[in-house]
Design a protein around this motif. Structure first.
Motif, short mmCIF file in Angstrom:
data_model
loop_
_atom_site.label_atom_id
_atom_site.label_comp_id
_atom_site.label_asym_id
_atom_site.label_seq_id
_atom_site.Cartn_x
_atom_site.Cartn_y
_atom_site.Cartn_z
N PHE A 199 0.90 -0.80 -0.30
CA PHE A 199 0.39 -0.01 0.19
C PHE A 199 1.04 1.06 0.34
N MET A 200 2.45 1.88 0.80
CA MET A 200 2.40 2.33 1.02
C MET A 200 3.41 2.60 -0.21
N LYS A 201 3.83 1.60 -1.21
CA LYS A 201 4.66 1.57 -2.47
C LYS A 201 3.54 2.26 -3.26
N ASN A 202 2.55 1.85 -4.01
CA ASN A 202 1.23 2.24 -4.30
C ASN A 202 0.66 3.90 -4.31
N THR A 203 1.01 4.40 -2.71
CA THR A 203 0.74 5.65 -2.17
C THR A 203 1.51 6.26 -2.68
N PHE A 204 3.12 6.08 -2.26
CA PHE A 204 3.78 7.25 -2.95
C PHE A 204 3.89 7.28 -4.81
N GLU A 205 4.42 6.29 -5.09
CA GLU A 205 4.43 5.65 -7.00
C GLU A 205 2.56 7.39 -7.36
N LEU A 206 1.77 7.17 -6.39
CA LEU A 206 0.86 8.60 -6.91
C LEU A 206 0.91 9.74 -6.39
N GLY A 207 1.56 9.80 -5.09
CA GLY A 207 1.85 11.40 -5.10
C GLY A 207 2.85 11.99 -5.33
N GLN A 208 3.90 11.19 -5.59
CA GLN A 208 5.59 11.65 -6.58
C GLN A 208 5.28 11.62 -7.94
N HIS A 209 4.54 10.72 -8.17
CA HIS A 209 4.70 9.82 -9.96
C HIS A 209 2.83 10.79 -10.69
N LEU A 210 2.39 11.07 -9.70
CA LEU A 210 0.75 10.11 -10.95
C LEU A 210 0.00 11.40 -10.27
N ARG A 236 12.57 3.65 0.74
CA ARG A 236 12.58 2.61 0.08
C ARG A 236 11.83 3.39 -1.57
N PHE A 237 10.91 3.99 -1.31
CA PHE A 237 9.79 4.23 -2.44
C PHE A 237 9.48 6.31 -3.29
N LEU A 238 10.95 6.20 -1.63
CA LEU A 238 11.02 8.07 -1.99
C LEU A 238 11.81 8.04 -3.33
N GLY A 239 11.53 8.66 -4.47
CA GLY A 239 12.11 9.10 -5.90
C GLY A 239 13.47 10.26 -5.22
N GLN A 240 14.40 11.43 -5.45
CA GLN A 240 15.15 11.72 -5.32
C GLN A 240 13.96 13.18 -5.43
N LYS A 241 13.43 13.52 -5.73
CA LYS A 241 12.78 15.32 -5.90
C LYS A 241 12.11 14.60 -3.99
N TRP A 242 11.76 13.55 -4.23
CA TRP A 242 10.56 13.46 -2.38
C TRP A 242 11.71 14.53 -1.76
N SER A 243 12.19 13.00 -1.36
CA SER A 243 13.61 13.21 -0.86
C SER A 243 14.15 14.75 -0.18
N LYS A 244 14.66 15.31 -0.90
CA LYS A 244 14.38 16.66 -1.17
C LYS A 244 13.35 17.80 -0.05
N ARG A 245 12.13 16.98 -0.64
CA ARG A 245 11.13 18.04 -0.02
C ARG A 245 10.70 17.80 1.59
N VAL A 246 11.78 16.40 1.72
CA VAL A 246 10.80 16.05 3.65
C VAL A 246 11.91 16.89 4.56
N ASN A 247 10.58 17.70 5.75
CA ASN A 247 11.39 18.07 5.66
C ASN A 247 11.34 17.92 7.67
N PHE A 248 12.52 17.61 8.42
CA PHE A 248 11.87 16.60 9.87
C PHE A 248 12.40 17.33 11.04
N HIS A 249 11.38 18.11 11.94
CA HIS A 249 11.35 19.08 12.58
C HIS A 249 11.37 18.56 13.86
N GLY A 250 11.08 17.28 14.23
CA GLY A 250 11.24 16.95 15.33
C GLY A 250 9.54 17.94 16.20
N SER A 251 10.26 18.14 17.78
CA SER A 251 9.31 19.49 18.56
C SER A 251 9.16 20.82 18.32
N ASN A 252 10.50 20.90 17.71
CA ASN A 252 11.99 22.15 17.50
C ASN A 252 10.45 23.30 16.43
#
Length: 306
Positions: A199-210, A236-252
């Protein structure tokens, strides 16, 4: 929060003190937007006209695909995220509707009845203000506030897809895109069990490419200890573009504010946008006003496949 209608009978949620949640399907005409569309999307009257003509020619040969090829706004929805490169927009259309033809996936049918619980439980929210770049802000609860016995992950994503489908009909959102804030506060093992690899594979395929929308950033906040296990499934399902657009903030929250101006965020995220408690039932009432749009969009596509 209360559902109301303006003078043209367009629905909106009244938040009080002149604040509201409303969808805007009008074409932009202000100079700033037109200049941005020219700079970022190559958009001009000539490019639009030529691209529409070329795309219609390509679609004529696809006899199995049922879409409104004479509807300019429908085709522009796919041309804008591909910057009016016609072959790329054509592949986007085909890819999206082939995904839609799959049985038992989140894009095969959209109805408010199927997604209402996700919005009533407030696991998906739309903030009233756009950010400093004109982007829509979608908020997701993927932690302590998410009761996955009431809202399975598949239904959460189905609800998000339905919301993003409406937003993708807004010309200003086609231009500026949107950002997502995902709150993973107190993620648990019961939550992790929802994230199956297929399900995650299909979800990321949709969001990133379709999907025909520019997703400009994914902001992860309050990522708990178990988040690393979840992210190991996802990365494992993140493409290059989305990998650069994911930002991790924790509680900050100050880190989050470097991406999204606090003037567009509620107080719970360290913002200065003072809003009443989010009433998911009222948001469902707003969505119900667009069921006709959903029914129309559901009628398009390829025949179902196994």
């Amino acid at each position: 929060m209360a559902l109301r209608f303006d003078d043209d009978q367009n629905p909106f949620i009244d938040l009080g003190q002149g604040r509201k949640i409303a969808l805007d399907f009008a074409e932009y005409s202000d100079k700033a937007s037109l200049d941005k569309a020219s700079d970022e999307l190559r958009e001009s009257a000539e490019v639009v006209e030529n691209s529409l003509g070329e795309l219609r020619e390509l679609l004529k040969d696809d006899k199995d695909l049922n879409i409104p090829v004479n509807d300019d706004a429908f085709l522009i929805r796919f041309l804008r995220p591909r910057k009016y490169y016609v072959k790329s927009a054509y592949e986007l259309i085909k890819g999206y509707y082939k995904m839609k033809a799959k049985q038992d996936f989140i894009v095969d049918d959209i109805s408010v009845k199927a997604i209402r619980v996700a919005f009533e439980e407030r696991v998906i929210q739309l903030f009233p203000k756009r950010d400093q770049f004109g982007r829509r802000i979608v908020y997701m609860e993927i932690g302590a506030s998410w009761d996955c016995s009431k809202v399975p992950f598949s239904e959460m994503i189905r609800a998000e897809h339905a919301l993003l489908t409406l937003l993708s009909l807004e010309p200003s959102t086609q231009l500026n895109g949107l950002v997502v804030i995902a709150n993973f506060d107190k993620l648990s093992f019961s939550h992790l069990g929802q994230f199956t690899p297929k399900f995650m594979k299909n979800t990321f395929e949709l969001g990133q490419h379709l999907f025909p929308l520019r997703i400009k950033g994914i902001n992860v906040i309050n990522n708990a200890k178990l988040f690393n296990m979840f992210f190991n499934i996802c990365k494992r399902f993140l493409g290059q573009k989305w990998s650069k657009r994911v930002n991790f903030h924790g509680s900050n929250m100050e880190s989050l504010h470097q991406q999204i101006d606090p003037a567009s965020l509620p107080v719970k995220l360290g913002g200065t946008c003072d809003l009443p408690d989010y009433d998911g039932k009222v948001f469902v009432e707003l969505l119900e006003q667009f069921q006709g749009r959903f029914d129309e969009l559901n009628s398009y596509g390829y025949a179902k496949s196994n």
